[in-house]
Design an enzyme around this catalytic site. Structure first.
Site, PDB file in Angstrom:
ATOM      1  N   LYS A 170      20.317  -1.678  91.161  1.00 36.75           N
ATOM      2  CA  LYS A 170      19.330  -1.578  90.080  1.00 36.75           C
ATOM      3  C   LYS A 170      18.673  -2.941  89.877  1.00 36.75           C
ATOM      4  CE  LYS A 170      19.054  -2.198  85.803  1.00 36.75           C
ATOM      5  NZ  LYS A 170      17.672  -2.721  85.723  1.00 36.75           N
ATOM      6  N   GLU A 245      27.557 -13.607  88.259  1.00 42.87           N
ATOM      7  CA  GLU A 245      26.866 -14.902  88.361  1.00 42.87           C
ATOM      8  C   GLU A 245      25.961 -14.975  87.140  1.00 42.87           C
ATOM      9  OE1 GLU A 245      24.721 -17.673  88.489  1.00 42.87           O
ATOM     10  OE2 GLU A 245      23.481 -16.614  89.933  1.00 42.87           O
ATOM     11  N   CYS A 279      18.967 -20.202  87.253  1.00 39.75           N
ATOM     12  CA  CYS A 279      20.238 -20.468  86.577  1.00 39.75           C
ATOM     13  C   CYS A 279      20.756 -21.877  86.875  1.00 39.75           C
ATOM     14  CB  CYS A 279      21.270 -19.418  86.974  1.00 39.75           C
ATOM     15  SG  CYS A 279      21.411 -19.237  88.756  1.00 39.75           S
ATOM     16  N   GLU A 381      21.656 -21.935  76.675  1.00 34.29           N
ATOM     17  CA  GLU A 381      20.729 -21.716  77.795  1.00 34.29           C
ATOM     18  C   GLU A 381      19.364 -21.275  77.268  1.00 34.29           C
ATOM     19  OE1 GLU A 381      20.894 -19.859  82.206  1.00 34.29           O
ATOM     20  OE2 GLU A 381      21.247 -18.395  80.634  1.00 34.29           O
TER      21      GLU A 381
HETATM   22  O1  TXE Z   1      18.963 -10.598  81.417  1.00 34.81           O
HETATM   23  P1  TXE Z   1      19.998  -9.459  81.603  1.00 34.81           P
HETATM   24  P2  TXE Z   1      17.775 -10.753  80.376  1.00 34.81           P
HETATM   25  C1  TXE Z   1      19.775 -15.409  81.251  1.00 34.81           C
HETATM   26  C2  TXE Z   1      18.661 -16.176  80.572  1.00 34.81           C
HETATM   27  C3  TXE Z   1      17.911 -15.120  79.853  1.00 34.81           C
HETATM   28  C4  TXE Z   1      19.051 -14.234  79.404  1.00 34.81           C
HETATM   29  C5  TXE Z   1      18.679 -12.821  79.100  1.00 34.81           C
HETATM   30  O2  TXE Z   1      19.187 -17.078  79.655  1.00 34.81           O
HETATM   31  O3  TXE Z   1      17.188 -15.597  78.757  1.00 34.81           O
HETATM   32  O4  TXE Z   1      19.939 -14.228  80.497  1.00 34.81           O
HETATM   33  O5  TXE Z   1      17.862 -12.318  80.133  1.00 34.81           O
HETATM   34  C6  TXE Z   1      20.604  -5.490  83.687  1.00 34.81           C
HETATM   35  N1  TXE Z   1      24.745  -2.897  82.133  1.00 34.81           N
HETATM   36  N2  TXE Z   1      19.505 -15.053  82.631  1.00 34.81           N
HETATM   37  O6  TXE Z   1      18.030 -10.045  79.093  1.00 34.81           O
HETATM   38  O7  TXE Z   1      19.960  -8.482  80.476  1.00 34.81           O
HETATM   39  C7  TXE Z   1      19.131  -5.719  83.511  1.00 34.81           C
HETATM   40  O8  TXE Z   1      18.421  -4.490  83.505  1.00 34.81           O
HETATM   41  C8  TXE Z   1      24.304  -3.155  83.371  1.00 34.81           C
HETATM   42  C9  TXE Z   1      20.199 -15.815  83.633  1.00 34.81           C
HETATM   43  O9  TXE Z   1      16.542 -10.390  81.078  1.00 34.81           O
HETATM   44  O10 TXE Z   1      21.277 -10.113  81.906  1.00 34.81           O
HETATM   45  C10 TXE Z   1      18.817  -6.584  84.715  1.00 34.81           C
HETATM   46  O11 TXE Z   1      18.720  -5.779  85.879  1.00 34.81           O
HETATM   47  N3  TXE Z   1      23.191  -3.857  83.618  1.00 34.81           N
HETATM   48  C11 TXE Z   1      20.117 -15.191  84.958  1.00 34.81           C
HETATM   49  C12 TXE Z   1      20.067  -7.468  84.803  1.00 34.81           C
HETATM   50  O12 TXE Z   1      21.088  -6.768  84.068  1.00 34.81           O
HETATM   51  C13 TXE Z   1      22.499  -4.333  82.572  1.00 34.81           C
HETATM   52  C14 TXE Z   1      18.901 -14.479  85.335  1.00 34.81           C
HETATM   53  C15 TXE Z   1      19.904  -8.852  84.189  1.00 34.81           C
HETATM   54  O13 TXE Z   1      19.407  -8.718  82.885  1.00 34.81           O
HETATM   55  C16 TXE Z   1      22.919  -4.107  81.256  1.00 34.81           C
HETATM   56  C17 TXE Z   1      18.320 -13.750  84.237  1.00 34.81           C
HETATM   57  C18 TXE Z   1      24.104  -3.351  81.052  1.00 34.81           C
HETATM   58  N4  TXE Z   1      24.578  -3.080  79.831  1.00 34.81           N
HETATM   59  C19 TXE Z   1      18.613 -14.087  82.944  1.00 34.81           C
HETATM   60  N5  TXE Z   1      22.040  -4.713  80.421  1.00 34.81           N
HETATM   61  C20 TXE Z   1      20.757 -15.919  86.114  1.00 34.81           C
HETATM   62  N6  TXE Z   1      22.073 -16.037  86.101  1.00 34.81           N
HETATM   63  O14 TXE Z   1      20.085 -16.326  87.051  1.00 34.81           O
HETATM   64  C21 TXE Z   1      21.100  -5.294  81.194  1.00 34.81           C
HETATM   65  N7  TXE Z   1      21.366  -5.061  82.506  1.00 34.81           N
END
Ligand code: TXE
Length: 478
Positions: A170, A245, A279, A381
């Site tokens: 996904k 990660e 990240c 962050e």
């Molecule tokens: O990420 P999410 P978001 C950090 C960064 C950002 C914060 C939130 O600080 O501001 O995270 O970002 C899926 N079960 N990073 O809200 O929600 C979602 O659809 C399963 C760091 O956009 O973590 C997407 O495909 N999956 C980071 C993925 O998780 C779920 C990169 C990431 O989204 C879910 C991005 C659930 N319950 C943001 N809820 C890095 N480590 O590089 C959401 N998702």
């Protein structure tokens, strides 16, 4: 308008319920994607389950040939990958070409070659030999974020399928376009149906359904720490293999013997690449007080010279942030920094751009000084083009400041003395440290964080190990 469909069991499928995908540089709706839920995930898991046996029965050598085929076709579409990625994320086209398009191809090529060369381990005893073999885990649930969409999806799909697993993936609902392109490539090369299934939708619905599904044996997740915690809460009681990660608040340590003219472009790249949405970005810059004034002078001048604007223009250094909601979050941290007593040395607001980019989610690269290293701005962050500067007196103080957050992903040390740099690097509580460089990647090395930055390692043999079950067979001489 691009119509994105799910890719399940070798077929593209639409559903009635959809989500709009927006170009964050203009606010324009560019695509409609399926708003999938448990039903579509169930269909994808059934497909992945039916494909499991024949896929895992193929020899590893034959599976690597499929990876090569995918890499060849992806490579022929490099320019398309770059332009879709730039459109969907708002990142500069030059970055999408140099990083996203090239690494997505390289991930498939690398894991094909690395898996072919991998030698299974043997441990000899006086009277027996242990043979360690790597078996597929089963169905891999892969959940990826929006900052490096195809780069991170391919980083997971390639090792998952080469080790004989089938996949339900996904991608982020904010950036679905290159995952869709990958589905088209997989279809074009004729990968057996059900080996890779891509389901689009919201994290709380499609993502959560994958994590909850009892037949999904493994979850590899890259995303925010809060979401990672939720994923772990769901997956751990089901004993799924889990790799998380997550976020980072990485320190960039600049020692007094650093040649600043050489180092500053690299330090600025670490702070602002992809609008600070990596990240690994070095968003806390710790500078020796002996070179503080010179550093500020040169760093602020350099960052003021960075161009923010049209992502399709070759000379934009920064494009738009991924979404308006994310820009609001980053801006709220700039306001917090001011309330915490921070001084904005440059940036801090949206740039004045001409139409259609005047409606985009842009922010100037922002440098904040005068904050405590323990302030919220300096420890949480932000994931945007905002860095904070802090001075230190001694190496010990720099290390203590670097280690003071809940995160432990990465860091970098800049110095004229590489031995001194390596000595400091060893004392940092992070999964990865660079000395005099940043984001310089060898795909064979372990990648991942400690503390709230995640669990597990991927990359090279760590990926092959994570996407397989190591089984020991001990044979005693008769
Ligand atoms: O990420 P999410 P978001 C950090 C960064 C950002 C914060 C939130 O600080 O501001 O995270 O970002 C899926 N079960 N990073 O809200 O929600 C979602 O659809 C399963 C760091 O956009 O973590 C997407 O495909 N999956 C980071 C993925 O998780 C779920 C990169 C990431 O989204 C879910 C991005 C659930 N319950 C943001 N809820 C890095 N480590 O590089 C959401 N998702």
């Amino acid at each position: 308008m691009i119509i994105v469909q799910n890719y399940i069991n070798g077929k593209f499928e639409s559903i009635d319920s959809t989500i709009e995908d927006v170009n964050p540089a203009t606010g324009e709706v560019i695509a409609q994607i399926p708003k999938s839920g448990s039903l579509e995930v169930e269909n994808a898991v059934v497909a992945a389950d039916s494909a499991r046996k024949s896929w895992s029965d193929l020899s590893l050598e034959k599976r690597t040939i499929w990876l090569d085929k995918i890499a060849d076709v992806l490579e022929s579409k490099s320019e398309e990958i770059a332009s879709l990625e730039s459109l969907d994320t708002g990142k500069p086209i030059s970055l999408a070409r140099a990083v996203d398009a090239s690494r997505s191809v390289a991930n498939f090529r690398f894991f094909a070659e690395f898996a072919r060369d991998y030698k299974s381990e043997k441990f000899e005893m006086d009277d027996a030999i242990n043979h360690v073999i790597l078996k597929p885990v089963g169905i891999a649930g892969l959940i990826t974020p929006w900052n490096l969409p195809l780069y991170l999806l391919s980083w997971k799909i390639a090792p998952a399928i080469v080790m004989g697993n089938t996949v339900v993936a996904k991608p982020s609902e904010l950036t679905p376009l290159t995952a869709n392109l990958l589905a088209e490539v997989i279809h074009e090369v004729g990968l057996p149906a059900g080996v890779v299934n891509i389901v689009h939708g919201l994290g709380s619905e499609a993502g959560q359904s994958i994590v909850e599904h009892p037949k999904v044996n493994l979850i590899s997740f890259t995303g925010g720490t809060m979401t990672g915690r939720k994923v772990a809460e769901t997956a751990s009681p089901m004993f799924k293999k889990l790799s998380l990660e997550l976020g980072g608040k990485n320190a960039t340590i600049v020692l007094d013997d650093t040649n600043l003219d050489d180092a500053i472009p690299g330090i600025a790249r670490a702070g602002f690449l992809n609008q600070g949405q990596v990240c690994l970005c070095g968003s806390r810059i710790l500078v020796s007080e002996k070179i503080w004034d010179e550093f500020i002078d040169k760093f602020v001048t350099f960052v003021k010279g960075m161009k923010v604007g049209d992502p399709s223009s070759e000379d934009s250094d920064l494009g738009a942030l991924v979404s308006f909601a994310h820009r609001d979050k980053v801006e709220s941290y700039i306001h917090l920094a001011q309330r915490e007593g921070g001084e904005i040395l440059c940036g801090g607001k949206s740039p004045k751009l001409s139409s259609p980019f005047d409606k985009g989610a842009f922010l100037e690269p922002t440098i904040v000084s005068n904050l405590s290293h323990m302030s919220r701005t300096a420890t949480e962050e932000i994931f945007g083009p905002v860095v904070t500067l802090h001075s230190f007196k001694t190496e010990d103080e720099a290390i203590e400041m670097a280690n003071c957050t809940d995160y432990g992903l990465a860091g970098s040390v800049w110095t004229g003395d590489t031995q001194r740099g390596a000595r400091i690097a060893e004392r940092l509580e992070t999964g990865m440290v660079w000395v005099n460089t940043w984001l310089h990647r060898d795909l064979r090395v372990p990648f991942g964080g400690i503390k709230d930055s995640g669990v597990g390692r991927e990359g090279g043999r760590w990926s092959l190990g994570f996407f397989s079950e190591a089984i020991n067979i001990c044979v005693k001489e008769s």
